[in-house]
Enzyme design. Structure first.
Site, short mmCIF file in Angstrom:
data_model
loop_
_atom_site.label_atom_id
_atom_site.label_comp_id
_atom_site.label_asym_id
_atom_site.label_seq_id
_atom_site.Cartn_x
_atom_site.Cartn_y
_atom_site.Cartn_z
N GLY A 15 -51.45 57.84 20.36
CA GLY A 15 -51.87 59.43 21.29
C GLY A 15 -51.51 60.02 20.20
N ARG A 25 -47.33 68.83 7.73
CA ARG A 25 -47.02 70.07 6.63
C ARG A 25 -45.45 69.99 6.16
NH1 ARG A 25 -43.87 74.23 8.26
NH2 ARG A 25 -44.78 76.31 6.92
N SER A 109 -48.20 51.63 16.53
CA SER A 109 -48.01 52.55 15.51
C SER A 109 -47.52 51.99 14.31
CB SER A 109 -48.50 53.57 15.42
OG SER A 109 -49.22 54.19 15.77
N ILE A 131 -45.37 61.36 23.35
CA ILE A 131 -44.11 62.24 24.28
C ILE A 131 -43.29 61.73 24.74
CG2 ILE A 131 -46.19 63.94 24.53
CD1 ILE A 131 -47.73 62.49 26.43
N ASP A 132 -43.63 60.38 24.43
CA ASP A 132 -43.54 59.29 25.86
C ASP A 132 -41.38 58.84 25.43
OD1 ASP A 132 -45.67 58.59 26.69
OD2 ASP A 132 -46.32 56.68 25.86
N ARG A 159 -45.22 73.99 42.80
CA ARG A 159 -43.87 74.31 43.94
C ARG A 159 -44.61 75.64 44.96
NH1 ARG A 159 -39.36 72.79 45.45
NH2 ARG A 159 -39.52 71.83 43.12
N GLY A 175 -46.39 58.64 30.00
CA GLY A 175 -44.49 58.02 30.07
C GLY A 175 -45.07 56.73 29.62
N ALA A 191 -37.60 68.42 41.73
CA ALA A 191 -38.10 67.58 42.06
C ALA A 191 -37.08 66.76 43.69
CB ALA A 191 -38.50 66.70 41.86
N HIS A 258 -53.99 64.44 30.80
CA HIS A 258 -53.31 65.04 28.95
C HIS A 258 -53.40 66.37 28.30
CE1 HIS A 258 -55.87 61.49 29.03
NE2 HIS A 258 -55.00 61.13 28.02
O1 F6P Z 1 -48.24 57.03 24.69
C1 F6P Z 1 -49.41 57.98 24.68
C2 F6P Z 1 -49.73 58.38 25.87
O2 F6P Z 1 -49.86 59.97 26.31
C3 F6P Z 1 -48.76 57.68 27.47
O3 F6P Z 1 -48.10 58.36 27.89
C4 F6P Z 1 -50.09 57.93 28.33
O4 F6P Z 1 -50.06 56.13 28.85
C5 F6P Z 1 -51.64 57.21 27.48
O5 F6P Z 1 -50.79 57.91 26.09
C6 F6P Z 1 -52.70 57.15 27.21
O6 F6P Z 1 -53.57 57.38 26.76
P1 F6P Z 1 -54.82 57.46 25.66
O7 F6P Z 1 -55.29 58.87 25.79
O8 F6P Z 1 -55.95 56.89 25.31
O9 F6P Z 1 -55.52 57.25 27.73
#
Ligand code: F6P
Length: 328
Positions: A15, A25, A109, A131-132, A159, A175, A191, A258
């Site tokens: 991802g 870069r 990866s 990002i996880d 909110r 995540g 939250a 996304h």
């Molecule tokens: O690993 C990054 C991530 O955005 C996760 O948070 C999510 O579960 C997954 O990739 C979504 O993957 P894709 O873009 O292949 O649906």
């Protein structure tokens, strides 16, 4: 720093995450600084197999430090999980005389890179791009900080509606199996509840807690749910179950999805990417490989890829406590 290293490859895989471009870069420019030829491999491991490899120089990576996504493109490549696929990849690298790679990506990866090194002797240094924030040996992965800021910004906006309509909002954040985004964005956006896979709250405790919030005068609530949380089958079922128990609240579900992966990287991610990219090339120059570059405290370090892949990064118990206390 002396070495015979004169060619390296760089790829982004899995991802995409904000900061990957800044890391590319940094790798390309650091290579040029050390008189090393740098090749960009397109579409991650897929491009290694299909020979999408192009020489890059300092100018090829101009104006990308602030860009989300990855100019090298990315993919999750099934063929690279096979011995045949990895052999094709090795043969392609041999054509260019490349024997060292910087792999920017998440756990899948880095695992791919490690197996490739073990099988074919190609030196691999990983940069944690996801990002996880689910890799051990680094307090932050590339893109995590930006994703948090994006999630907090989105929750702040939701909110406004929650308050105006006295609604209970379930907001699902990304995540994978880890709750770092949910916990930190949940605290940052104030939250009422945060549901993460690392801490199974149980539906009854959640109901009790929402009852308590209602009795204490709250007229709306934000519940941040990590996509990996296992309480309900999915966030929609979960929400309708809660609605039955709180008939005077309307519930709504928002899945941030996304948007958390895109956008211009935060300053933190740009600086982190730049430091990690330079350090990754330093590692190759020092003949260090099968390691991932990480940040501990404010120190850039390396950790064996094997260790980085062990069990992800633990959730900070103190943060869970803070979250419980301030959301009453
Ligand atoms: O690993 C990054 C991530 O955005 C996760 O948070 C999510 O579960 C997954 O990739 C979504 O993957 P894709 O873009 O292949 O649906």
């Amino acid at each position: 720093m002396t070495s015979k290293l004169n060619k390296i490859g760089v790829l982004t895989s899995g991802g995409d995450s904000p900061g990957m471009n800044a890391a590319v870069r940094a790798v390309v420019r650091s290579a040029e600084f050390h008189n090393i030829h740098c090749y960009g491999i397109y579409k991650g491991f897929e491009g290694l197999i299909s020979d999408e490899i192009k020489k890059l120089n300092a100018r090829s990576v101009k104006n990308i430090v602030n860009k989300g996504g990855t100019i090298l493109k990315s993919a999750r490549c099934l063929e690279f999980r096979t011995k045949e696929g990895r052999l094709k990849a090795k043969n392609n690298l041999d054509k260019y005389g490349i024997n060292s790679l910087v792999v920017i990506g998440g756990n899948g990866s880095l695992l791919g890179g490690k197996i490739f090194e073990e099988e074919h002797g190609v030196k691999v240094v990983g940069i944690p791009g996801t990002i996880d924030n689910d890799l051990a040996g680094t307090r932050s992965t590339l893109g995590y900080d930006t994703a948090l800021n994006t999630a907090v910004d989105a929750i702040d906006k939701i909110r406004d509606t929650a308050i105006s309509h006295n609604r209970l909002f379930f907001i699902e954040v990304m995540g994978k199996g880890s709750g770092h985004i949910a916990l930190n964005a949940g605290i940052g956006a104030g939250a009422e509840e945060v549901l993460i896979p690392e801490k199974n709250m149980g539906i009854d405790r959640l109901l009790k807690s929402l009852k308590h919030s209602e009795q204490s005068g709250k007229s709306s609530s934000i519940i941040v749910v990590s996509e990996g949380d296992k309480i309900g089958d999915n966030v929609f079922e979960f929400s309708s179950y809660i609605e039955k128990n709180f008939p005077h609240y309307e519930t709504r579900v928002s899945i941030l999805g996304h948007i958390q992966r895109g956008g211009s990287p935060s300053c933190f991610d740009r600086v982190l990417a730049s430091r990690m990219g330079v350090f990754a090339v330093d590692c190759l120059l020092e003949n260090k490989s099968k390691v991932m570059v990480g940040i501990i405290g404010d120190q850039i370090i390396t950790v064996p890829i094997d260790d980085a892949l062990k069990g992800g990064q633990e959730i900070d118990k103190d943060l869970v406590r803070v979250c419980d206390i301030i959301s009453i």
